[in-house]
Scaffold this active site. Structure first.
Site, short mmCIF file in Angstrom:
data_model
loop_
_atom_site.label_atom_id
_atom_site.label_comp_id
_atom_site.label_asym_id
_atom_site.label_seq_id
_atom_site.Cartn_x
_atom_site.Cartn_y
_atom_site.Cartn_z
N HIS A 125 -4.07 -7.86 -16.33
CA HIS A 125 -4.69 -6.69 -15.70
C HIS A 125 -3.63 -5.69 -15.26
O HIS A 125 -2.52 -6.07 -14.87
CB HIS A 125 -5.63 -7.07 -14.55
N ASP A 171 -4.31 -3.14 -12.99
CA ASP A 171 -4.52 -2.64 -11.63
C ASP A 171 -3.76 -3.55 -10.67
O ASP A 171 -3.44 -4.69 -10.99
CB ASP A 171 -6.01 -2.63 -11.28
N ASP A 209 2.12 -9.56 -10.40
CA ASP A 209 0.64 -9.59 -10.46
C ASP A 209 0.10 -8.20 -10.75
O ASP A 209 -0.10 -7.42 -9.84
CB ASP A 209 0.12 -10.13 -9.13
N GLU A 248 -9.39 -5.97 -11.91
CA GLU A 248 -9.39 -7.39 -11.53
C GLU A 248 -9.29 -7.54 -10.02
O GLU A 248 -9.97 -8.37 -9.42
CB GLU A 248 -8.21 -8.11 -12.21
N GLU A 249 -8.42 -6.72 -9.40
CA GLU A 249 -8.20 -6.86 -7.96
C GLU A 249 -9.41 -6.37 -7.16
O GLU A 249 -9.44 -6.51 -5.94
CB GLU A 249 -6.93 -6.10 -7.53
N HIS A 307 0.22 -9.73 -3.56
CA HIS A 307 -0.66 -9.10 -2.57
C HIS A 307 0.07 -8.77 -1.26
O HIS A 307 -0.48 -8.08 -0.42
CB HIS A 307 -1.90 -9.95 -2.22
N1 BES Z 1 -3.51 -13.25 -10.07
C1 BES Z 1 -4.42 -13.42 -8.97
C2 BES Z 1 -4.97 -14.81 -8.85
C3 BES Z 1 -3.86 -15.75 -8.50
C4 BES Z 1 -3.24 -15.62 -7.27
C5 BES Z 1 -3.40 -16.66 -9.39
C6 BES Z 1 -2.15 -16.41 -6.96
C7 BES Z 1 -2.31 -17.44 -9.10
C8 BES Z 1 -1.66 -17.31 -7.88
C9 BES Z 1 -5.53 -12.40 -9.09
O1 BES Z 1 -5.01 -11.13 -9.38
C10 BES Z 1 -6.20 -12.27 -7.75
O2 BES Z 1 -5.56 -11.82 -6.84
N2 BES Z 1 -7.47 -12.60 -7.65
C11 BES Z 1 -8.23 -12.28 -6.48
C12 BES Z 1 -9.65 -12.16 -6.94
C13 BES Z 1 -10.49 -11.20 -6.17
C14 BES Z 1 -9.87 -9.89 -5.87
C15 BES Z 1 -11.83 -11.05 -6.82
C16 BES Z 1 -8.10 -13.34 -5.41
O3 BES Z 1 -7.79 -14.51 -5.68
O4 BES Z 1 -8.23 -12.95 -4.24
MN MN Z 2 -3.67 -11.12 -10.89
MN MN Z 3 -4.02 -10.36 -7.52
#
Ligand code: BES
Ligand code: MN
Ligand code: MN
Length: 441
Positions: free
Chosen positions: A86, A88, A119, A150-151, A415
């Site tokens: 992604h 974003d 990320d 995605e975020e 994040h």
């Molecule tokens: N890449 C992450 C998910 C992730 C985080 C995988 C840490 C491995 C390690 C993804 O971008 C993410 O942040 N997902 C969000 C989803 C939400 C915004 C719908 C999450 O987990 O909060």
């Molecule tokens: Mn991600």
């Molecule tokens: Mn993320």
């Protein structure tokens, strides 16, 4: 084989420059003022893919953020691989806390700092590197799909999958958006938690009251809210909502010292919950309060606050259903609101958890590629975070083998402020992916 490794190393400096270009774009879809930047980053991704040799590159959207699809058709008899990432990113947070500016990619000690450096703009870089290393002519079909929201929970992804089903159809799906065990040991993510969130608002009055005149008789809404939020955990810190699902974590040894180092927990603060670390992170539900709207301290006066609200985010263990979990949370909130206060629950995003069984030739090919690139097998780990659309991909393409890989590591701070990518991990991830395409053929 080793030639291919050499070619990845040759293309890496240019890929690194392209990644830096992407990090400079403030593609925060959640910020209405910066949605134009998300269009700019989609454009940049499309140009990079076209330059890499994809001749069918399109930018698509369906009332949401732009996504980029690039296709290289499969040679006769060869399978097709869909490579996902992604473009974003999360909002960058407090600029003061960044050591170098968030959108100015900066290298320090072998790491590239910047919002999205890992990320998930590094996911895009990995796909570019693998494709370029094959000279734009890999032995399998390759479709790159780079999403832009995605975020924000991928709200329009289901519609994009439906509208571009034939274009996106693949035998294997690689989702480069997760973590590694460490910078030396890779991981295949085998489970992810789902998520569900809501906003709970409580009210006790329709206007503020003098807190001396009425305090002691009339409840203020903020006291109601904090009691309600406190009811979400027991004294040990386990989630206290009835009816939630608990599974069993992948059998991985997670040393407790790592919790402290990797999270930066402050001196004296203890962990919460019971059970092993992997069990709590990957296989149990979690509830966090992620925001509160009430009178700020600077504006506080001796007034009973009439109304207050909080946003609650819940993680759903694999095997659980996100909608049923939100039902349980909502019921808990209605049942536990003290003193008869009025309560209103606005249901938010839902994302289903995901679990994969990694047996069969595709996963064997992946493990072989990991071994060659990293000198060790990947750890099959769970993940506390969520990638809700994986369940949607799995439903749209039930025959496809799904691999969740990634370019993050425990020090990435996705994040948070000072997000970074380990450049050695980027190289090994790119080599793994390039080799994997060969292994699949
Ligand atoms: N890449 C992450 C998910 C992730 C985080 C995988 C840490 C491995 C390690 C993804 O971008 C993410 O942040 N997902 C969000 C989803 C939400 C915004 C719908 C999450 O987990 O909060
Ligand atoms: Mn991600
Ligand atoms: Mn993320």
């Amino acid at each position: 084989m080793t030639d291919l490794v050499e070619r990845v190393r040759e293309v890496l400096p240019s890929v690194r420059r392209d990644l830096e270009g992407l990090v400079r774009i403030e593609s925060v879809w959640a910020d209405p003022d910066r949605q134009g930047e998300v269009h700019r980053s989609a454009q940049a991704v499309a140009e990079l893919l076209a330059q890499a040799g994809f001749d069918d590159v399109r930018t698509v959207s369906d009332s949401g953020a732009p996504a980029v699809i690039a296709r290289y058709p499969a040679p006769p008899g060869a399978p097709t691989v869909l490579l996902y990432a992604h473009h974003d990113v999360q909002p960058e947070g407090d600029h003061e806390q960044w050591v170098s500016p968030p959108f100015e990619p900066t290298e320090r000690d072998g790491r590239l700092y910047g919002r999205g450096s890992a990320d998930d703009k590094a996911g895009i870089a990995t796909h570019l590197a693998a494709f370029r290393a094959h000279g734009g002519r890999p032995p399998v079909g390759v479709t790159v799909f780079v999403e832009g929201e995605e975020e924000s929970g991928s709200p329009s992804l289901g519609r994009l999958l439906a509208a571009h089903r034939d274009t996106l159809a693949a035998d294997v799906i690689v989702i480069a958006d997760s973590d590694n065990w460490s910078t030396d040991i890779p991981a295949l993510t085998v489970t992810l938690r789902g998520m569900a969130d809501c906003v709970v608002e409580v009210a006790t009055l329709d206007h503020g009251l003098h807190s001396g005149l009425w305090g002691g008789v009339i409840p203020d809404a903020l006291s109601v809210l904090v009691r309600l939020l406190a009811s979400l955990h027991d004294d040990e810190g386990n989630v206290a909502v009835a009816g939630l699902h608990e599974g069993t974590a992948a059998p991985v040894d997670y040393p407790p010292e790592r919790v402290r180092t990797d999270s930066g927990l402050l001196e004296g603060v203890s962990e919460i919950g019971s059970g092993s670390v992997p069990q709590r992170l990957w296989a149990k539900p979690a509830i966090t309060v992620i925001g509160i709207d009430t009178t700020p301290v600077a504006a506080a006066s001796n007034t009973l606050i009439p109304r207050a609200r909080a946003k609650i985010s819940m993680r759903v263990a694999p095997g659980g259903d996100a909608a049923a979990h939100l039902d349980a949370l909502e019921a808990h909130l209605r049942r536990h609101t003290p003193w008869g206060a009025q309560v209103d629950v606005t249901r938010g995003e839902l994302g289903q958890p995901y679990a994969v069984t990694t047996t069969g030739p595709v996963y064997d090919a992946a493990r072989s590629a990991f071994r060659q690139a990293w000198g060790t097998d990947p750890v099959e780990m769970g993940m506390g975070g969520s990638i809700p659309f994986i369940a949607e991909f799995a439903a749209a393409f039930p025959q496809a083998a799904i691999l969740v890989t990634g370019v993050e590591d425990p020090a990435t701070q996705a994040h948070s402020v000072n997000e970074s990518l380990d450049l050695g991990v980027l190289e090994r991830a790119a080599i793994t992916e390039a080799l994997f395409l060969t292994e699949l053929a």
